[in-house]
Design a protein around this motif. Structure first.
Motif, PDB file in Angstrom:
ATOM      1  N   GLU A  72       0.844  -1.193   0.000  1.00 33.16           N
ATOM      2  CA  GLU A  72       0.000   0.000   0.000  1.00 33.16           C
ATOM      3  C   GLU A  72       0.881   1.245   0.000  1.00 33.16           C
ATOM      4  O   GLU A  72       1.884   1.316   0.699  1.00 33.16           O
ATOM      5  CB  GLU A  72      -0.907  -0.006   1.230  1.00 33.16           C
ATOM      6  CG  GLU A  72      -1.894   1.147   1.256  1.00 33.16           C
ATOM      7  CD  GLU A  72      -2.749   1.168   2.518  1.00 33.16           C
ATOM      8  OE1 GLU A  72      -3.549   2.111   2.657  1.00 33.16           O
ATOM      9  OE2 GLU A  72      -2.601   0.263   3.364  1.00 33.16           O
ATOM     10  N   SER A  73       0.498   2.237  -0.783  1.00 35.91           N
ATOM     11  CA  SER A  73       1.280   3.464  -0.875  1.00 35.91           C
ATOM     12  C   SER A  73       0.347   4.653  -1.035  1.00 35.91           C
ATOM     13  O   SER A  73      -0.795   4.503  -1.492  1.00 35.91           O
ATOM     14  CB  SER A  73       2.249   3.402  -2.060  1.00 35.91           C
ATOM     15  OG  SER A  73       1.536   3.462  -3.290  1.00 35.91           O
ATOM     16  N   MET A 100      -5.106  -0.676  -8.794  1.00 34.44           N
ATOM     17  CA  MET A 100      -3.972  -0.114  -9.520  1.00 34.44           C
ATOM     18  C   MET A 100      -2.701  -0.763  -8.985  1.00 34.44           C
ATOM     19  O   MET A 100      -2.483  -0.788  -7.777  1.00 34.44           O
ATOM     20  CB  MET A 100      -3.901   1.407  -9.348  1.00 34.44           C
ATOM     21  CG  MET A 100      -2.631   2.043  -9.897  1.00 34.44           C
ATOM     22  SD  MET A 100      -2.190   1.561 -11.590  1.00 34.44           S
ATOM     23  CE  MET A 100      -3.510   2.304 -12.530  1.00 34.44           C
ATOM     24  N   THR A 101      -1.897  -1.294  -9.875  1.00 37.37           N
ATOM     25  CA  THR A 101      -0.628  -1.891  -9.465  1.00 37.37           C
ATOM     26  C   THR A 101       0.463  -0.825  -9.464  1.00 37.37           C
ATOM     27  O   THR A 101       0.402   0.153 -10.211  1.00 37.37           O
ATOM     28  CB  THR A 101      -0.209  -3.023 -10.415  1.00 37.37           C
ATOM     29  OG1 THR A 101      -0.025  -2.480 -11.741  1.00 37.37           O
ATOM     30  CG2 THR A 101      -1.268  -4.116 -10.465  1.00 37.37           C
ATOM     31  N   MET A 151      -0.892  -5.361  -2.319  1.00 40.91           N
ATOM     32  CA  MET A 151      -1.346  -4.278  -3.194  1.00 40.91           C
ATOM     33  C   MET A 151      -2.589  -3.599  -2.633  1.00 40.91           C
ATOM     34  O   MET A 151      -3.504  -4.272  -2.169  1.00 40.91           O
ATOM     35  CB  MET A 151      -1.652  -4.858  -4.578  1.00 40.91           C
ATOM     36  CG  MET A 151      -2.082  -3.854  -5.617  1.00 40.91           C
ATOM     37  SD  MET A 151      -2.287  -4.657  -7.229  1.00 40.91           S
ATOM     38  CE  MET A 151      -3.780  -5.624  -6.961  1.00 40.91           C
ATOM     39  N   PRO A 152      -2.642  -2.254  -2.645  1.00 41.99           N
ATOM     40  CA  PRO A 152      -3.845  -1.572  -2.169  1.00 41.99           C
ATOM     41  C   PRO A 152      -5.003  -1.728  -3.146  1.00 41.99           C
ATOM     42  O   PRO A 152      -4.798  -1.803  -4.355  1.00 41.99           O
ATOM     43  CB  PRO A 152      -3.407  -0.106  -2.097  1.00 41.99           C
ATOM     44  CG  PRO A 152      -2.348   0.004  -3.143  1.00 41.99           C
ATOM     45  CD  PRO A 152      -1.627  -1.309  -3.125  1.00 41.99           C
ATOM     46  N   ARG A 237      -5.200  -0.205   4.674  1.00 39.15           N
ATOM     47  CA  ARG A 237      -6.146  -1.027   3.928  1.00 39.15           C
ATOM     48  C   ARG A 237      -5.686  -2.482   3.847  1.00 39.15           C
ATOM     49  O   ARG A 237      -6.495  -3.390   3.668  1.00 39.15           O
ATOM     50  CB  ARG A 237      -6.297  -0.461   2.510  1.00 39.15           C
ATOM     51  CG  ARG A 237      -6.805   0.973   2.470  1.00 39.15           C
ATOM     52  CD  ARG A 237      -6.914   1.509   1.051  1.00 39.15           C
ATOM     53  NE  ARG A 237      -7.279   2.916   1.055  1.00 39.15           N
ATOM     54  CZ  ARG A 237      -7.559   3.625  -0.018  1.00 39.15           C
ATOM     55  NH1 ARG A 237      -7.515   3.037  -1.220  1.00 39.15           N
ATOM     56  NH2 ARG A 237      -7.870   4.903   0.053  1.00 39.15           N
ATOM     57  N   VAL A 238      -4.391  -2.667   3.949  1.00 38.28           N
ATOM     58  CA  VAL A 238      -3.807  -4.006   3.944  1.00 38.28           C
ATOM     59  C   VAL A 238      -3.146  -4.211   5.301  1.00 38.28           C
ATOM     60  O   VAL A 238      -2.215  -3.491   5.660  1.00 38.28           O
ATOM     61  CB  VAL A 238      -2.763  -4.157   2.814  1.00 38.28           C
ATOM     62  CG1 VAL A 238      -2.286  -5.608   2.732  1.00 38.28           C
ATOM     63  CG2 VAL A 238      -3.329  -3.689   1.487  1.00 38.28           C
ATOM     64  N   LYS A 239      -3.628  -5.175   6.036  1.00 38.15           N
ATOM     65  CA  LYS A 239      -3.094  -5.429   7.377  1.00 38.15           C
ATOM     66  C   LYS A 239      -2.255  -6.697   7.394  1.00 38.15           C
ATOM     67  O   LYS A 239      -2.586  -7.642   6.729  1.00 38.15           O
ATOM     68  CB  LYS A 239      -4.247  -5.531   8.395  1.00 38.15           C
ATOM     69  CG  LYS A 239      -5.119  -4.286   8.425  1.00 38.15           C
ATOM     70  CD  LYS A 239      -6.231  -4.446   9.450  1.00 38.15           C
ATOM     71  CE  LYS A 239      -7.188  -3.259   9.397  1.00 38.15           C
ATOM     72  NZ  LYS A 239      -6.524  -1.998   9.713  1.00 38.15           N
TER      73      LYS A 239
END
Length: 239
Positions: A72-73, A100-101, A151-152, A237-239
């Protein structure tokens, strides 16, 4: 007549054999030592000036850099969110997810002015924004893929288990339902199986009529018109 017909094959020419005739080598290197063609430079000059002015136009300002990284970014979240928002407007319906990658984002937005040229550097491709109607099993494949690269995904939160699987998936605040069909906003490149998202390839793409690059530029312009800065952050969003 019979004799003539019998002798005809013997009078035919042999099969044609093409013979390559290559011109002498005329190639010459083109580099800074090559003198500029003054006439051609004069013809190009007005177009170069126009493009320079357009690419230098400031669309907005980022107080801090919008960076990308594995997982995630801030930049990944920003672009994924605007995809979902723009697709919903274009198709007049809620969009559940957007993807989106990091590979699809070719650079980052540094702190400071964001120009149209910055957007072209971020998204140099003519990718279109499309929507896929993905059944539950395909959505599960998406989250399993996402878990491998952390990935987000806009519109969802999930947990990556110790064995690299996507668990505890929530979409739109609700537990993931494998029996549902989910609308996903995505670039036509990824929808066609790019970046190894092959599970999307059999699905029908619904075109929004919007280039992804234009959607990014429009979002920045819209935020600026509202007096808002261009910013995003990692939200867990990604844990």
């Amino acid at each position: 007549m019979l004799l003539a017909v019998a002798l005809l094959p013997a009078c035919q020419r042999a099969a044609y054999q093409a013979q390559a005739t290559l011109p002498p080598i005329t190639a010459r290197p083109v580099d800074k030592t090559q003198p500029e063609d003054a006439k051609m430079a004069a013809e190009i000059a007005p177009y170069r000036q126009r493009v320079t002015e357009q690419m230098s136009a400031v669309l907005g300002t980022a107080p801090v850099a919008l960076t990308k990284n594995a997982g995630e970014s801030p930049l990944g979240n920003f672009v994924a969110d605007l995809q979902r928002e723009r697709a919903a407007v274009a198709l007049h319906q809620p969009i559940d997810l957007a993807v989106m990658t990091n590979g699809g984002l070719r650079t980052a937005f540094p702190a400071g002015p964001i120009t149209l040229g910055s957007v072209f550097e971020l998204m140099p491709f003519e990718n279109k924004l499309v929507v896929l109607d993905a059944p539950g099993p395909v959505v599960q494949q998406l989250f399993d893929y996402s878990a491998r690269v952390k990935m987000p995904i806009s519109g969802a939160i999930y947990t990556v288990s110790p064995d690299g699987k996507a668990t505890d998936i929530h979409i739109g605040g609700q537990p993931f339902n494998p029996a549902r069909v989910y609308a996903i906003a995505i670039s036509d490149y990824l929808a066609g199986g790019g970046d190894n998202l092959l599970f999307f390839k059999p699905l029908t793409q619904r075109d929004t009529g919007v280039l992804l690059r234009q959607a990014i530029a429009d979002k920045i312009t819209s935020l600026t018109a509202q007096g808002k800065p261009i910013e995003a952050r990692v939200e867990g969003r990604v844990k």
